[in-house]
Design a protein around this motif. Sequence first.
Motif, PDB file in Angstrom:
ATOM      1  N   LYS A  53       0.964  -1.407   0.082  1.00  0.00           N
ATOM      2  CA  LYS A  53       0.009   0.095  -0.039  1.00  0.00           C
ATOM      3  C   LYS A  53       0.769   1.132  -0.051  1.00  0.00           C
ATOM      4  O   LYS A  53       0.518   2.114  -0.795  1.00  0.00           O
ATOM      5  N   ASP A  54       1.806   1.246   0.863  1.00  0.00           N
ATOM      6  CA  ASP A  54       2.853   2.322   1.004  1.00  0.00           C
ATOM      7  C   ASP A  54       3.555   2.649  -0.179  1.00  0.00           C
ATOM      8  O   ASP A  54       3.590   3.928  -0.864  1.00  0.00           O
ATOM      9  N   TRP A  56       2.579   1.491  -3.496  1.00  0.00           N
ATOM     10  CA  TRP A  56       1.854   2.122  -4.600  1.00  0.00           C
ATOM     11  C   TRP A  56       1.459   3.208  -4.283  1.00  0.00           C
ATOM     12  O   TRP A  56       1.424   4.344  -5.361  1.00  0.00           O
ATOM     13  N   THR A  57       1.087   3.938  -3.165  1.00  0.00           N
ATOM     14  CA  THR A  57       0.811   5.218  -2.791  1.00  0.00           C
ATOM     15  C   THR A  57       1.803   6.237  -3.263  1.00  0.00           C
ATOM     16  O   THR A  57       1.482   7.236  -4.036  1.00  0.00           O
ATOM     17  N   LYS A  61       1.632   8.773  -6.585  1.00  0.00           N
ATOM     18  CA  LYS A  61       1.767  10.360  -6.263  1.00  0.00           C
ATOM     19  C   LYS A  61       2.844  10.825  -7.214  1.00  0.00           C
ATOM     20  O   LYS A  61       2.910  11.831  -7.606  1.00  0.00           O
ATOM     21  N   GLU A  68      -5.611   6.821  -7.210  1.00  0.00           N
ATOM     22  CA  GLU A  68      -4.178   5.969  -6.862  1.00  0.00           C
ATOM     23  C   GLU A  68      -4.811   4.729  -6.280  1.00  0.00           C
ATOM     24  O   GLU A  68      -4.291   3.651  -6.229  1.00  0.00           O
ATOM     25  N   SER A  69      -5.727   4.960  -5.337  1.00  0.00           N
ATOM     26  CA  SER A  69      -6.282   3.955  -4.497  1.00  0.00           C
ATOM     27  C   SER A  69      -7.065   2.739  -5.222  1.00  0.00           C
ATOM     28  O   SER A  69      -7.209   1.609  -4.929  1.00  0.00           O
TER      29      SER A  69
END
Length: 183
Positions: A53-54, A56-57, A61, A68-69
């Motif tokens: 998750k981190d 990909w975020t 960005k 993005e989610s």
Amino acid sequence: FDELMISSQDFLSTPEKCNKVLVMLPPRTIQEELTEAWKSTGSDSKTRWNTLKDTWTRYAKSKKLHNESNVLYEIVLQLCYPRLDVNVTKGLNHLLKSPFSIHPKTGRVCVPFHARDVDTFDPFTVPTLEDIVKELDAYNGDECPDYAKTSMKSSVELFRKFAAECHSEGPEKRENKENSMEW
């Protein structure tokens, strides 16, 4: 998702499981970075999921991607959404739709179980027709219905309770319940 996939199924615990998730990501994005990061995080699915998750975020960005989610939601959806087997769904010879039917190859009995027990239900522990015949032959107790002499007793009682509840509700309540949006 956390309880089902992370805690119960530990969906990122092995390299093979990780690879199945990596291919769900858009091509040539964070796969290599994640693979390296996961090598140093151990095999804890919760940690690996948080790393995904981190990562990909941050990537989304940096590339100024909109929504993005969505990628993360798509992964959750692919992992959690039920899949239907078309042949089982449409085939008339697939009798496992009926309670107490016998599977033609395994001889296992299709038993009802409570929905709350779906995560702990093991289809390989249900009795086979051969098991039931042996139990009936070996029974030496008091007179009772045949099903009560076997491992089918709890399944039959659960089904009877379910049928009685359906009958006591009456058709009006069932119809309203079926048209309701309540889960």
